[in-house]
Enzyme design. Structure first.
Site, mmCIF file in Angstrom:
data_model
loop_
_atom_site.group_PDB
_atom_site.id
_atom_site.type_symbol
_atom_site.label_atom_id
_atom_site.label_comp_id
_atom_site.label_asym_id
_atom_site.label_seq_id
_atom_site.Cartn_x
_atom_site.Cartn_y
_atom_site.Cartn_z
ATOM 1 N N ASP A 194 75.980 57.077 48.970
ATOM 2 C CA ASP A 194 75.008 57.083 50.065
ATOM 3 C C ASP A 194 75.201 58.297 50.960
ATOM 4 O O ASP A 194 76.314 58.581 51.397
ATOM 5 C CB ASP A 194 75.174 55.812 50.908
ATOM 6 C CG ASP A 194 74.674 54.589 50.170
ATOM 7 O OD1 ASP A 194 73.520 54.610 49.718
ATOM 8 O OD2 ASP A 194 75.451 53.621 50.028
ATOM 9 N N HIS A 221 77.318 55.689 43.066
ATOM 10 C CA HIS A 221 76.206 55.681 44.028
ATOM 11 C C HIS A 221 76.750 56.112 45.383
ATOM 12 O O HIS A 221 77.469 55.367 46.034
ATOM 13 C CB HIS A 221 75.579 54.287 44.110
ATOM 14 C CG HIS A 221 74.488 54.208 45.122
ATOM 15 N ND1 HIS A 221 73.306 54.913 45.001
ATOM 16 C CD2 HIS A 221 74.394 53.552 46.308
ATOM 17 C CE1 HIS A 221 72.540 54.669 46.056
ATOM 18 N NE2 HIS A 221 73.173 53.861 46.874
ATOM 19 N N HIS A 255 68.035 56.395 52.038
ATOM 20 C CA HIS A 255 67.627 54.986 52.185
ATOM 21 C C HIS A 255 68.490 54.187 53.166
ATOM 22 O O HIS A 255 68.269 52.986 53.315
ATOM 23 C CB HIS A 255 67.539 54.299 50.818
ATOM 24 C CG HIS A 255 68.802 54.339 50.014
ATOM 25 N ND1 HIS A 255 69.084 55.357 49.133
ATOM 26 C CD2 HIS A 255 69.859 53.508 49.960
ATOM 27 C CE1 HIS A 255 70.260 55.131 48.564
ATOM 28 N NE2 HIS A 255 70.760 54.015 49.060
ATOM 29 N N ASP A 267 68.962 52.002 44.490
ATOM 30 C CA ASP A 267 69.309 51.184 45.654
ATOM 31 C C ASP A 267 68.189 50.916 46.664
ATOM 32 O O ASP A 267 68.265 49.940 47.396
ATOM 33 C CB ASP A 267 70.515 51.810 46.377
ATOM 34 C CG ASP A 267 71.194 50.844 47.331
ATOM 35 O OD1 ASP A 267 71.060 49.621 47.131
ATOM 36 O OD2 ASP A 267 71.865 51.296 48.280
HETATM 37 ZN ZN LIG Z 1 72.594 53.162 48.720
#
Ligand SMILES: [Zn+2]
Length: 1001
Positions: A70, A68, A442, A192
């Site tokens: 970001d 994951h 996000h 997420d």
């Molecule tokens: Zn995230």
């Protein structure tokens, strides 16, 4: 998509040509140029066909290796990509992809999914031909699979649908252009985001996804779903669109997106590896196999089929993929070896789409979900409802940037080739497209990143602005036939604009990105007291000069020196511009100084706002056209942010809102008042405290009341973090109900202390009732509806009957322990605390006609006119007015996208902006003729695409699912068909995406 032609070097998209004579012909339109080694691939082995075999008699455990990544959070996008500043967080995305690609080649059974195209795009551009070849092969064989595939994994609470569609399009088209059909993600993967919007489900369905998986939902909801085996469901994304269009299979992952306990084998995890030499003391195979089988069986108890999914990865994992793969290889080997001893557990490398396919084949009936997943709480006092408002200035800048990007995209099309390379040099929309796509992440527009990262997001947007402004100048030079340089004033909201402050003669160009004509009130900072303004036809325009407010003088602090604002109304044609000439006249009169008493009311021919003569506060609102009249008080308050010493340690922070009391502190019951009233505008200026002020404004021709609030620097010297709200208390009998939009589109009903899908145990009477809005909210009773339209995403609630409260600003002193590691205390330009200014627009209408007003009003705020200025007198040859449309589009139709894809192809999205039941007048199918759309462009062909523009509409076929509530299936909405290939019909809430082949007329 990618209809292969065998032509090397470019993906070729076929466009069906429609001519007036109905001669159907084909031309080829090249998409963006591709690296010469790109191979076309038909998709024979990838996608569902590449899924590993499973065992129908056993429990199949799908291990999904994933990372994951970001797109900015604790570090900037660049820092994450390169692995810079590892002292903040050890993370380097380039190494993740390097390592995974190398490890995938060692065992054909291994799988990996990749999600964030913003990172993959950079990495791909860094690779040599050999690596690209290897990666292409892995993609073609389904061993490396893209899921989600947008530029980022967007936030769902604070994003507007228009920007989400754009960021998904950017990522999906890159994958399509690079890998063809094998690069098309089948599954949306929002593991997420902190709560999930129904509009996202609708958009994903319309983008052609077969399913959505996510990790976070309310802990009470999760508990119930585990018990009821309802972790997987069909989510009805729309109340207007057909189920086949907007329903989306949705699965909640068992462990968020982490591996089950004891099975994390990243280099940063501390779980024991598989130690399989029986000679050694630490041999642990039997123990691990037993534990794994037991974990799998426990998980299977809460899911419906004999297939379960395990997410094997987490944040920025797989920088060294060896420990993960080596241990999973062994786990799979030893667990499956137990089948010889009668074990019924079969574990395999898999992907979310392969898991989804098994669910689809299982032919189950799934529960139906019709509301959304807001708000998200991970504990009784842990409501993630603060981020709906966190970083309000970034939220507004992102929204404004979207408006500029749409204008930039449109003008690139309308101005032709000279837009990118014209009289003012090279301009482009690429930087803005990417900066806006990144901003949807996000931890970006959500406001949950570290301060230095928020600064970087804003800086990238500013770079995008600069590139777009050159493009806009070039294009407007072409369209206006005038090379006089243009300037843009980005600080008009604080009355700063050097050209209007100092110039005796200048012109104002108003570009309108909407497909209908608009009127707009402008306020230009000036120092003269008397001006002559003429419109594009030479007609005089009524105008007034008013003093700059004290609040503005305080905010701008040395920037700009305008004493006055020149206020007047402008009009601009659909998808076009109008030019106004402004000349300073000699005069020694001074504009009227504000009057220091509260008026009883301000009113125009449409609206009357009443004030309490005692307090100077708003006291009522009357729609003079319909005679709706409501009592209404409005004031400002702040909640004391919990500092963690009340019954648990949870504090208010960037994510979480946790007031320490349900009663907010009132700032001032009797603000200082001054009033400005003239023929153009009426203003009641209210100063509540040194850090809270407001102007209540009514323009001569407007049907809405404008509340312009200015908040900050929020003082914290009393050691209280503050969450500042404005509350509108009316006599509307709302009975606990209120309504909020989902990503700026369809409206959802909310009810205080209530969730439609489970029996809520309310533990936070304020924070647990907050919901996100992106553009509007309302309350209503049988007679009246009060709608508030906002200029950015915010948090909102209705705690009392007849009341709406909106959180406007937050300044906090503690971190909330959700990872960001900083208190949300934005320093602002002067390091004293950020000052934020914004607008709320209020309307009162009968409930049944409210949408007729709030739909166009909200679109007008989202896509607002772009103002540009030119010094002196324009040459006589200059074109002062222009519209790119033959005629305005019908009121129900919104032009969502007009964007250049290649030299002769253009992406067009048309949207029906009303819901099925919300307007008697406009909730009807409406037809638009694509051939007769533009006055300056000839449309040679049109092909319809999926919403993400990475697949032909006719090739879209999605998994269909059965629900347990088939009886509740709404009757099929009789969608109206297109009367002819070029006359397209839009049904309520429908968005249609076309690839147009065009040439300038
Ligand atoms: Zn995230």
């Amino acid at each position: 998509m990618a209809e292969s032609t065998g032509q090397k070097g470019a993906l070729v998209i076929t466009v069906v040509i429609i001519t007036v004579n109905i001669i159907i012909n084909t031309v080829t339109v090249s998409a963006r140029a591709l690296p010469s080694n790109t191979h076309q691939h038909s998709g024979d082995q990838c996608g569902y066909k590449s899924c590993p075999a499973t065992k129908s008699s056993m429990l199949n455990v799908h291990l999904v290796p994933h990372t994951h990544d970001d797109v900015g959070w604790l570090k900037t996008v660049d820092q994450y990509y390169y692995g810079e500043r590892n002292y903040i967080q050890h993370a380097g995305v380039q190494y993740i992809l390097d390592s995974v690609v190398s490890e995938l080649q060692k065992n054909p059974a291994r799988r990996f999914i990749y999600v964030e195209t913003a990172f993959f795009y950079r990495w791909w551009n860094d690779q040599n031909e050999n690596t690209r070849k290897i990666v292409t092969q892995l993609v073609q064989e389904g061993r490396l699979e893209f899921v989600n595939g947008g530029w980022c994994m967007s936030d769902e609470a604070s994003t507007h649908y228009s920007a989400v569609i754009d960021q998904m399009t950017l990522g999906l088209r890159f994958l399509n252009e690079t890998f063809g059909e094998c690069g098309r993600p089948r599954v949306a993967w929002h593991i997420d985001p902190f709560g999930h919007a129904r509009e996202h489900a609708s958009m994903f369905a319309q983008m052609g996804y077969d399913g959505l998986f996510f990790g976070r939902l309310d802990y009470q909801d999760k508990q119930r779903r585990l018990q009821m085996k309802e972790m997987e469901m069909v989510w009805r994304g729309s109340e207007s669109l057909n189920a086949s269009t907007a329903d989306l299979f949705t699965g909640v992952l068992p462990n968020g997106y982490n591996p089950p306990q004891g099975f994390c084998w990243d280099q940063f995890c501390s779980d024991d590896p598989v130690q399989d030499d029986p000679e050694l003391e630490n041999y642990n195979v039997d123990e691990l196999v037993t534990k794994f089988i037991s974990t799998a069986k426990t998980q299977a108890d809460t899911y419906k089929t004999n297939h379960i999914i395990m997410t094997m990865g987490s944040d920025f994992q797989y920088e060294n993929a060896i420990p993960w793969y080596k241990n999973m290889d062994k786990l799979i080997h030893y667990v499956n070896a137990q089948q010889a001893n009668g074990s019924q557990v079969n574990v395999l490398y898999s992907t979310p789409s392969c898991y989804l396919q098994e669910l689809h084949l299982s032919d189950q009936k799934w529960p139906l979900k019709t509301d959304d997943f807001f708000p998200y709480a991970d504990g009784p006092h842990e409501f993630w409802t603060g981020y709906f408002t966190s970083r309000p200035a970034l939220k507004r800048y992102e929204r404004l940037s979207n408006s500029l990007l749409q204008t930039c995209n449109q003008l690139e099309v309308l101005g032709g080739k000279m837009s990118r390379d014209g009289v003012f040099g090279k301009g482009d929309s690429d930087a803005m497209k990417q900066a806006m796509a990144v901003a949807q992440h996000h931890d970006a527009v959500s406001g949950t990143e570290k301060q230095h990262v928020a600064d970087d997001y804003a800086k990238q947007l500013a770079v995008g602005w600069a590139h777009c402004q050159v493009l806009v100048s070039n294009s407007l030079a072409v369209l206006s036939e005038s090379d006089v340089p243009r300037v843009f004033c980005e600080n008009l909201n604080i009355s700063v604009c050097p050209i209007t402050e100092s110039s005796k003669m200048f012109s104002l160009n108003v570009y309108n990105p909407l497909a209908r004509p608009v009127s707009w009130s402008v306020r230009l900072p000036v120092n003269g007291t008397l001006y002559n303004i003429t419109d594009s036809s030479g007609k005089q325009v009524e105008n007034q000069v008013v003093p700059v407010s004290k609040a503005t003088q305080n905010v701008r602090r040395g920037q700009g020196y305008a004493k006055y604002e020149l206020v007047f109304e402008v009009q601009a044609p659909p998808l076009g511009f109008s030019t106004y000439s402004i000349t300073l006249l000699k005069a020694n009169r001074s504009p009227a100084e504000p009057n220091h008493s509260a008026p009883l009311s301000i009113q125009n021919k449409y609206l009357k706002a009443s004030f309490d003569p005692e307090t100077g506060l708003l006291s009522g609102l009357t729609n003079l056209e319909t005679q709706q009249n409501i009592q209404l008080t409005q004031n400002f308050y702040w909640y004391k942010a919990s500092v963690g010493n009340v019954d648990s340690s949870q504090t208010s922070g960037a994510y979480i809102f946790r007031p320490n009391s349900s009663s907010p502190v009132i700032i001032n019951n009797k603000p200082e008042i001054s009033t400005v009233q003239n023929s153009v505008v009426q203003e009641v200026r209210q100063q509540f405290s040194p850090w809270v002020s407001q102007v209540i404004r009514l323009y001569e021709n407007s049907r809405e009341l404008e509340l312009e609030w200015t908040i900050g620097p929020v003082p914290v010297d009393d050691n209280w973090g503050k969450e500042v709200i404005t509350r509108l208390d009316s006599n509307i009998n709302s009975a606990g109900y209120f309504y909020t939009d989902s990503n700026g589109r369809e409206v959802l009903e909310r009810r205080k202390d209530y969730r439609p899908t489970w029996d809520l145990k309310q533990t936070e009477p304020i924070a647990g009732n907050y919901y996100p809005i992106n553009s509007r909210a309302f309350i209503k009773d049988a007679n009246s509806q009060m709608t508030v339209v906002t200029d950015r995403s915010q948090g909102i609630s209705s705690i009392y009957n007849g009341s709406l409260e909106i959180m406007l600003h937050r300044r906090l002193l503690r971190d909330d322990y959700r990872g960001v590691g900083e208190p949300l205390s934005e320093p602002g330009e002067f390091k004293e605390g950020l000052v934020v200014r914004g607008k709320l627009l209020l309307i009162v209408t009968p409930p049944e006609t409210a949408a007729d007003s709030h739909r166009p009003l909200a679109q007008g705020i989202v896509l607002q006119p772009l103002l540009s200025f030119q010094q002196g007198v324009l040459p006589h040859s200059a074109k002062l007015e222009f519209s790119a449309l033959d005629a305005a589009l019908p009121p129900a139709v919104h032009l969502l996208t007009l964007s250049q894809l290649s030299s002769d192809s253009v992406l067009l999205r048309l949207e029906h902006q009303f819901e099925k039941k919300e307007s008697k007048t406009f909730s009807q199918p409406v037809t638009v003729n694509l051939m007769k759309l533009f006055s300056t462009l000839e449309v040679l062909g049109a092909s319809e695409m999926s919403l993400g523009a990475n697949q032909w509409k006719e090739n879209m076929s999605r998994f269909q699912w059965n629900t347990t509530t088939d009886a509740d299936m709404k009757p099929l909405w009789a969608e109206m068909r297109d009367p002819s290939p070029w006359e397209v019909t839009l049904n309520p809430m429908e968005i249609r995406t076309f690839l147009l082949s065009v040439q300038q007329k």
